[in-house]
Design a protein around this motif. Structure first.
Motif, mmCIF file in Angstrom:
data_model
loop_
_atom_site.group_PDB
_atom_site.id
_atom_site.type_symbol
_atom_site.label_atom_id
_atom_site.label_comp_id
_atom_site.label_asym_id
_atom_site.label_seq_id
_atom_site.Cartn_x
_atom_site.Cartn_y
_atom_site.Cartn_z
ATOM 1 N N SER A 136 1.129 -1.112 -0.008
ATOM 2 C CA SER A 136 -0.331 0.158 0.175
ATOM 3 C C SER A 136 0.839 1.071 -0.042
ATOM 4 N N GLY A 137 0.573 2.379 -0.355
ATOM 5 C CA GLY A 137 0.979 3.392 -0.359
ATOM 6 C C GLY A 137 1.480 4.165 0.978
ATOM 7 N N ASP A 138 -0.147 3.513 2.056
ATOM 8 C CA ASP A 138 1.208 4.617 2.853
ATOM 9 C C ASP A 138 2.181 3.749 3.706
ATOM 10 N N ILE A 139 2.257 2.491 3.621
ATOM 11 C CA ILE A 139 3.241 1.652 4.078
ATOM 12 C C ILE A 139 4.933 2.252 3.176
ATOM 13 N N VAL A 140 4.362 2.093 1.655
ATOM 14 C CA VAL A 140 5.387 2.620 1.146
ATOM 15 C C VAL A 140 6.474 4.107 1.633
ATOM 16 N N GLU A 141 5.584 4.923 1.519
ATOM 17 C CA GLU A 141 5.673 5.730 2.085
ATOM 18 C C GLU A 141 6.258 6.371 3.088
ATOM 19 N N GLU A 142 5.489 5.899 4.289
ATOM 20 C CA GLU A 142 6.199 5.575 5.956
ATOM 21 C C GLU A 142 7.967 4.379 6.001
ATOM 22 N N ALA A 143 7.752 3.697 4.864
ATOM 23 C CA ALA A 143 9.127 3.285 4.678
ATOM 24 C C ALA A 143 9.944 4.247 3.995
ATOM 25 N N TRP A 144 9.504 4.818 3.367
ATOM 26 C CA TRP A 144 10.616 6.171 2.495
ATOM 27 C C TRP A 144 11.069 6.771 3.835
ATOM 28 N N GLU A 145 10.258 7.086 4.654
ATOM 29 C CA GLU A 145 10.344 8.883 5.314
ATOM 30 C C GLU A 145 11.409 7.885 6.581
ATOM 31 N N GLU A 146 11.440 6.720 7.022
ATOM 32 C CA GLU A 146 12.250 5.612 7.613
ATOM 33 C C GLU A 146 13.641 5.917 7.265
ATOM 34 N N ALA A 147 13.639 5.286 5.837
ATOM 35 C CA ALA A 147 14.943 4.471 5.448
ATOM 36 C C ALA A 147 15.526 5.974 4.564
ATOM 37 N N VAL A 148 14.987 6.928 3.913
ATOM 38 C CA VAL A 148 15.907 7.902 3.648
ATOM 39 C C VAL A 148 15.326 9.676 4.106
ATOM 40 N N ASP A 149 13.768 9.770 3.611
ATOM 41 C CA ASP A 149 13.732 10.937 4.238
ATOM 42 C C ASP A 149 14.416 11.865 5.754
ATOM 43 N N GLY A 150 14.247 10.635 6.315
ATOM 44 C CA GLY A 150 14.467 10.768 7.827
ATOM 45 C C GLY A 150 15.827 11.279 7.870
ATOM 46 N N ALA A 151 16.264 10.804 6.697
ATOM 47 C CA ALA A 151 17.992 11.739 7.134
ATOM 48 C C ALA A 151 18.335 13.060 6.579
ATOM 49 N N GLY A 152 16.690 13.642 6.290
ATOM 50 C CA GLY A 152 16.799 14.752 5.752
ATOM 51 C C GLY A 152 16.790 15.447 4.763
ATOM 52 N N GLU A 153 16.274 16.312 4.252
ATOM 53 C CA GLU A 153 15.627 16.958 2.519
ATOM 54 C C GLU A 153 17.227 16.853 1.745
ATOM 55 N N GLU A 154 18.448 17.585 2.912
ATOM 56 C CA GLU A 154 18.948 17.432 1.292
ATOM 57 C C GLU A 154 19.883 15.873 1.263
ATOM 58 N N LEU A 155 20.468 15.354 1.947
ATOM 59 C CA LEU A 155 20.665 13.950 2.255
ATOM 60 C C LEU A 155 20.385 13.246 0.834
ATOM 61 N N ALA A 156 18.296 12.819 0.465
ATOM 62 C CA ALA A 156 17.920 12.438 0.012
ATOM 63 C C ALA A 156 18.145 13.140 -1.941
ATOM 64 N N GLY A 157 18.567 14.691 -1.318
ATOM 65 C CA GLY A 157 18.242 15.284 -3.000
ATOM 66 C C GLY A 157 19.945 15.267 -3.500
ATOM 67 N N GLU A 158 20.556 14.590 -2.419
ATOM 68 C CA GLU A 158 22.623 14.324 -2.711
ATOM 69 C C GLU A 158 21.943 12.745 -3.236
ATOM 70 N N LEU A 159 21.534 11.844 -2.954
ATOM 71 C CA LEU A 159 20.904 11.043 -3.332
ATOM 72 C C LEU A 159 20.331 11.109 -4.956
ATOM 73 N N GLU A 160 19.893 11.259 -4.800
ATOM 74 C CA GLU A 160 19.023 11.390 -6.417
ATOM 75 C C GLU A 160 20.309 12.133 -6.959
ATOM 76 N N LYS A 161 20.900 13.200 -6.210
ATOM 77 C CA LYS A 161 21.659 14.212 -7.565
ATOM 78 C C LYS A 161 22.819 12.779 -8.095
ATOM 79 N N GLU A 162 23.282 11.530 -7.584
ATOM 80 C CA GLU A 162 24.024 10.872 -7.417
ATOM 81 C C GLU A 162 23.630 9.760 -8.159
ATOM 82 N N GLN A 163 22.476 9.156 -7.892
ATOM 83 C CA GLN A 163 21.625 8.258 -9.110
ATOM 84 C C GLN A 163 21.696 8.653 -10.646
ATOM 85 N N ILE A 164 21.347 9.881 -10.919
ATOM 86 C CA ILE A 164 22.024 11.062 -12.326
ATOM 87 C C ILE A 164 22.639 10.886 -12.095
#
Length: 211
Positions: A136-164
């Protein structure tokens, strides 16, 4: 209850239809043992034993066997048992059984999936993959928040930049020498990978609106 149809689905198993509605699968030896014949009534005692003992035990063992080989989401394992011809209430009992041991946990599955893929896939692609697996979307959002966004938006943005940038390198793309058409192709490729316009622009220092 009348056995309206018996269909062979393999050399050893048969599909039994009762009153043109309920159906289940038994081995040929079990059909003989329960005295089941097409067009005849099935004894209530036999039916109860099949639905309350024989099939639930088999479904539980099948679920455990599948989980032994790999992780499954709730939806994936349910679909596997449905494909095996198990009735809905038998599947529900088997699912409750494996959940009681913690063998099925969509949140844990999502966390593991995100952790494994977060450096190679975009957030959008990860979300789509998990939704397709029936989480479900709620579980996915919760997992993402815990795994990535919980570390901060700046870090999440850097991670996506590295992927690109990894995709850019993998495609041997050089922004300094690329033509407008090549930039358009690369931008479209990154869009298809699930990256947003802002992420692509920030990674490439590229004004996407100009191409």
């Amino acid at each position: 209850m009348t056995v309206t149809k018996i269909t062979e689905i393999s050399k050893s198993r048969m599909k039994i239809e009762v009153d043109d509605e309920a159906s289940f699968v038994l081995y040929k030896g079990e059909i003989r043992a329960f005295g089941i014949r097409e067009g005849q009534e099935i004894e209530e005692k036999a039916y109860r034993e099949i639905m309350d003992e024989t099939l639930p035990k088999r479904a539980k063992m099948r679920a455990l066997y599948l989980l032994k080989g790999r992780a499954y989401t709730k939806a994936q394992l349910t679909d596997k048992l449905k494909a095996g011809g198990y009735p809905e209430r038998v599947i529900e009992e088997a699912m409750a059984y494996v959940r009681s041991f913690g063998y099925i946990n969509d949140k844990s599955y999502a966390l593991d999936f995100i952790e494994y893929n977060k450096e190679s896939k975009s957030k959008k692609r990860i979300f789509m993959d998990l939704w397709r697996k029936g989480i479900s979307g709620d579980i996915v959002e919760e997992a993402w928040e815990e795994a990535v966004d919980g570390a901060g938006e700046e870090l999440a943005g850097e991670l996506e930049k590295e992927q690109i940038l990894r995709w850019i390198e993998k495609k041997n793309f050089c922004l300094q020498t690329a033509t407008i058409k090549e930039k358009q192709r690369m931008t479209a490729f990154l869009y298809r990978k699930g990256f947003g316009a802002d992420a692509i622009r920030n990674a490439l220092l590229l004004d996407i609106t100009s191409i």
